[in-house]
Motif scaffolding. Sequence first.
Motif, PDB file in Angstrom:
ATOM      1  N   PRO A   1     -34.373  42.340  -4.232  1.00  0.00           N
ATOM      2  CA  PRO A   1     -34.990  41.015  -4.330  1.00  0.00           C
ATOM      3  C   PRO A   1     -34.501  40.254  -5.557  1.00  0.00           C
ATOM      4  CG  PRO A   1     -36.630  42.661  -3.769  1.00  0.00           C
ATOM      5  CD  PRO A   1     -35.368  43.415  -4.092  1.00  0.00           C
ATOM      6  N   HIS A   2     -34.192  38.995  -5.357  1.00  0.00           N
ATOM      7  CA  HIS A   2     -33.650  38.136  -6.414  1.00  0.00           C
ATOM      8  C   HIS A   2     -34.721  37.134  -6.824  1.00  0.00           C
ATOM      9  CE1 HIS A   2     -30.786  35.893  -8.759  1.00  0.00           C
ATOM     10  NE2 HIS A   2     -30.850  34.830  -7.966  1.00  0.00           N
ATOM     11  N   GLY A   3     -35.290  37.320  -8.012  1.00  0.00           N
ATOM     12  CA  GLY A   3     -36.429  36.528  -8.458  1.00  0.00           C
ATOM     13  C   GLY A   3     -36.250  35.030  -8.339  1.00  0.00           C
ATOM     14  N   PRO A   4     -35.166  34.445  -8.867  1.00  0.00           N
ATOM     15  CA  PRO A   4     -35.013  32.986  -8.760  1.00  0.00           C
ATOM     16  C   PRO A   4     -34.977  32.497  -7.316  1.00  0.00           C
ATOM     17  CG  PRO A   4     -33.545  33.858 -10.447  1.00  0.00           C
ATOM     18  CD  PRO A   4     -34.141  35.046  -9.736  1.00  0.00           C
ATOM     19  N   GLY A   5     -34.340  33.272  -6.437  1.00  0.00           N
ATOM     20  CA  GLY A   5     -34.298  32.867  -5.038  1.00  0.00           C
ATOM     21  C   GLY A   5     -35.655  32.944  -4.367  1.00  0.00           C
ATOM     22  N   LEU A   6     -36.415  33.998  -4.673  1.00  0.00           N
ATOM     23  CA  LEU A   6     -37.758  34.119  -4.109  1.00  0.00           C
ATOM     24  C   LEU A   6     -38.657  33.002  -4.619  1.00  0.00           C
ATOM     25  CD1 LEU A   6     -38.351  37.992  -4.337  1.00  0.00           C
ATOM     26  CD2 LEU A   6     -37.504  36.664  -2.394  1.00  0.00           C
ATOM     27  N   ASP A   7     -38.559  32.695  -5.920  1.00  0.00           N
ATOM     28  CA  ASP A   7     -39.401  31.631  -6.487  1.00  0.00           C
ATOM     29  C   ASP A   7     -39.064  30.271  -5.886  1.00  0.00           C
ATOM     30  OD1 ASP A   7     -40.603  33.546  -8.033  1.00  0.00           O
ATOM     31  OD2 ASP A   7     -39.642  32.953  -9.911  1.00  0.00           O
ATOM     32  N   GLN A   8     -37.784  30.033  -5.656  1.00  0.00           N
ATOM     33  CA  GLN A   8     -37.375  28.771  -5.031  1.00  0.00           C
ATOM     34  C   GLN A   8     -38.024  28.632  -3.653  1.00  0.00           C
ATOM     35  OE1 GLN A   8     -33.160  28.458  -4.096  1.00  0.00           O
ATOM     36  NE2 GLN A   8     -33.164  26.269  -4.539  1.00  0.00           N
ATOM     37  N   ARG A   9     -38.065  29.700  -2.905  1.00  0.00           N
ATOM     38  CA  ARG A   9     -38.648  29.655  -1.568  1.00  0.00           C
ATOM     39  C   ARG A   9     -40.171  29.567  -1.624  1.00  0.00           C
ATOM     40  NH1 ARG A   9     -33.895  31.643  -1.819  1.00  0.00           N
ATOM     41  NH2 ARG A   9     -32.424  31.573  -0.065  1.00  0.00           N
ATOM     42  N   ARG A  10     -40.783  30.240  -2.587  1.00  0.00           N
ATOM     43  CA  ARG A  10     -42.243  30.112  -2.748  1.00  0.00           C
ATOM     44  C   ARG A  10     -42.635  28.666  -3.021  1.00  0.00           C
ATOM     45  NH1 ARG A  10     -41.535  35.320  -6.022  1.00  0.00           N
ATOM     46  NH2 ARG A  10     -42.428  36.957  -4.681  1.00  0.00           N
ATOM     47  N   ALA A  11     -41.873  28.005  -3.882  1.00  0.00           N
ATOM     48  CA  ALA A  11     -42.182  26.604  -4.202  1.00  0.00           C
ATOM     49  C   ALA A  11     -42.070  25.727  -2.961  1.00  0.00           C
ATOM     50  CB  ALA A  11     -41.247  26.112  -5.306  1.00  0.00           C
ATOM     51  N   LEU A  12     -41.082  25.974  -2.120  1.00  0.00           N
ATOM     52  CA  LEU A  12     -40.931  25.182  -0.902  1.00  0.00           C
ATOM     53  C   LEU A  12     -42.091  25.424   0.062  1.00  0.00           C
ATOM     54  CD1 LEU A  12     -37.103  25.687  -0.287  1.00  0.00           C
ATOM     55  CD2 LEU A  12     -38.229  23.537  -0.918  1.00  0.00           C
ATOM     56  N   LEU A  13     -42.542  26.666   0.169  1.00  0.00           N
ATOM     57  CA  LEU A  13     -43.664  26.970   1.054  1.00  0.00           C
ATOM     58  C   LEU A  13     -44.959  26.347   0.549  1.00  0.00           C
ATOM     59  CD1 LEU A  13     -42.799  30.697   1.824  1.00  0.00           C
ATOM     60  CD2 LEU A  13     -42.662  28.787   3.431  1.00  0.00           C
ATOM     61  N   GLU A  14     -45.154  26.360  -0.768  1.00  0.00           N
ATOM     62  CA  GLU A  14     -46.325  25.677  -1.329  1.00  0.00           C
ATOM     63  C   GLU A  14     -46.275  24.190  -1.018  1.00  0.00           C
ATOM     64  OE1 GLU A  14     -48.291  26.648  -5.140  1.00  0.00           O
ATOM     65  OE2 GLU A  14     -46.460  27.797  -5.531  1.00  0.00           O
TER      66      GLU A  14
ATOM     67  N   GLY B   1     -47.527  23.232   2.218  1.00  0.00           N
ATOM     68  CA  GLY B   1     -48.964  23.323   2.435  1.00  0.00           C
ATOM     69  C   GLY B   1     -49.529  24.721   2.514  1.00  0.00           C
ATOM     70  N   LEU B   2     -48.712  25.756   2.358  1.00  0.00           N
ATOM     71  CA  LEU B   2     -49.239  27.121   2.370  1.00  0.00           C
ATOM     72  C   LEU B   2     -49.874  27.446   1.018  1.00  0.00           C
ATOM     73  CD1 LEU B   2     -46.590  29.187   4.356  1.00  0.00           C
ATOM     74  CD2 LEU B   2     -48.509  27.814   5.180  1.00  0.00           C
ATOM     75  N   GLN B   3     -50.926  28.244   1.062  1.00  0.00           N
ATOM     76  CA  GLN B   3     -51.699  28.537  -0.134  1.00  0.00           C
ATOM     77  C   GLN B   3     -50.894  29.373  -1.130  1.00  0.00           C
ATOM     78  OE1 GLN B   3     -52.699  28.825   2.936  1.00  0.00           O
ATOM     79  NE2 GLN B   3     -54.806  28.118   3.209  1.00  0.00           N
ATOM     80  N   PRO B   4     -51.019  29.044  -2.430  1.00  0.00           N
ATOM     81  CA  PRO B   4     -50.291  29.811  -3.444  1.00  0.00           C
ATOM     82  C   PRO B   4     -50.598  31.304  -3.412  1.00  0.00           C
ATOM     83  CG  PRO B   4     -51.165  27.793  -4.400  1.00  0.00           C
ATOM     84  CD  PRO B   4     -51.730  27.897  -3.012  1.00  0.00           C
ATOM     85  N   ASP B   5     -51.879  31.670  -3.155  1.00  0.00           N
ATOM     86  CA  ASP B   5     -52.203  33.105  -3.155  1.00  0.00           C
ATOM     87  C   ASP B   5     -51.547  33.829  -1.992  1.00  0.00           C
ATOM     88  OD1 ASP B   5     -53.775  31.941  -1.219  1.00  0.00           O
ATOM     89  OD2 ASP B   5     -55.580  33.067  -1.702  1.00  0.00           O
ATOM     90  N   LEU B   6     -51.126  33.091  -0.958  1.00  0.00           N
ATOM     91  CA  LEU B   6     -50.389  33.696   0.145  1.00  0.00           C
ATOM     92  C   LEU B   6     -48.932  33.917  -0.244  1.00  0.00           C
ATOM     93  CD1 LEU B   6     -50.070  34.492   3.193  1.00  0.00           C
ATOM     94  CD2 LEU B   6     -49.531  32.094   3.608  1.00  0.00           C
TER      95      LEU B   6
ATOM     96  N   CYS C   1     -43.654  33.694   6.380  1.00  0.00           N
ATOM     97  CA  CYS C   1     -44.289  32.409   6.072  1.00  0.00           C
ATOM     98  C   CYS C   1     -43.393  31.244   6.475  1.00  0.00           C
ATOM     99  CB  CYS C   1     -44.612  32.333   4.585  1.00  0.00           C
ATOM    100  SG  CYS C   1     -45.960  33.413   4.055  1.00  0.00           S
ATOM    101  N   ALA C   2     -42.078  31.387   6.257  1.00  0.00           N
ATOM    102  CA  ALA C   2     -41.154  30.333   6.673  1.00  0.00           C
ATOM    103  C   ALA C   2     -41.179  30.162   8.182  1.00  0.00           C
ATOM    104  CB  ALA C   2     -39.741  30.657   6.197  1.00  0.00           C
TER     105      ALA C   2
END
Length: 240
Positions: A167-180, A183-188, A206-207
């Motif tokens: 897992p690549h942290g910056p890539g995962l964080d980039q995708r988390r921000a897009l999902l938030e 409209g998806l909940q941050p805790d998800l 989630c995507a």
Amino acid sequence: MGRWMAGVDGCRAGWIVAAQGPGQAPQIAVHADFGDVVAALPPDSVLAVDMPIGLPERIGPGGRGPEALLRPLLGERQSSVFSVPSRAAVSAPDYSVACAAALATSEPPRKVSKQCFFLFPKILEIDALLRADPALSGRIFESHPEGAFMRLNGGALSEPKKVKSQPHGPGLDQRRALLERAGLQPDLVWGTPPRGAGPDDLLDACACLVTAMRIARGEATSLPNPPGRDAFGIPVAIWI
């Protein structure tokens, strides 16, 4: 929207599902079999799954038509789109037979990648369900997480999800921000994945859930448009 929607991704334990019902927060679950995924959801639910659906008898350059259409849209992330071989190759009992079948049914002749070969059991799970119950094709759609993220981002993403299979942290964080932002909940999206699934599996489910929402609203795009059909009438298209 009045219907349950679900995003599904393959994982070590089977399938990870991000599902959301009317007026409810998304729920995360893991099922061993795809049939269990379908049975756990209402009969009118919409599922977007990150797995090839529809297996042509012959394959042209770039894999199935949907893959050849999606790959150029993803920029540096296009390697995430595997070239899926013919039905004969996917149905083969072992890797050597699969490669021989793929060579005989592709133009130009092409063997099977090991990464794609390991997906064959999951591809065949879905295929068997759709052949047994063709009506399921009206609510189970092939999706692709990187296609979903590309739409949310307005273009190809700059960071990969994994580097050297980790897992690549910056890539995962980039995708988390897009999902938030979608409209998806941050805790998800920032939550811990269930046992048997990785953080990238959770984000991919989630995507796909976001794509299921787009399909339910009539906003998703199919590649190709309209979808093709294989010899069993199963649609052959990636929805984003």
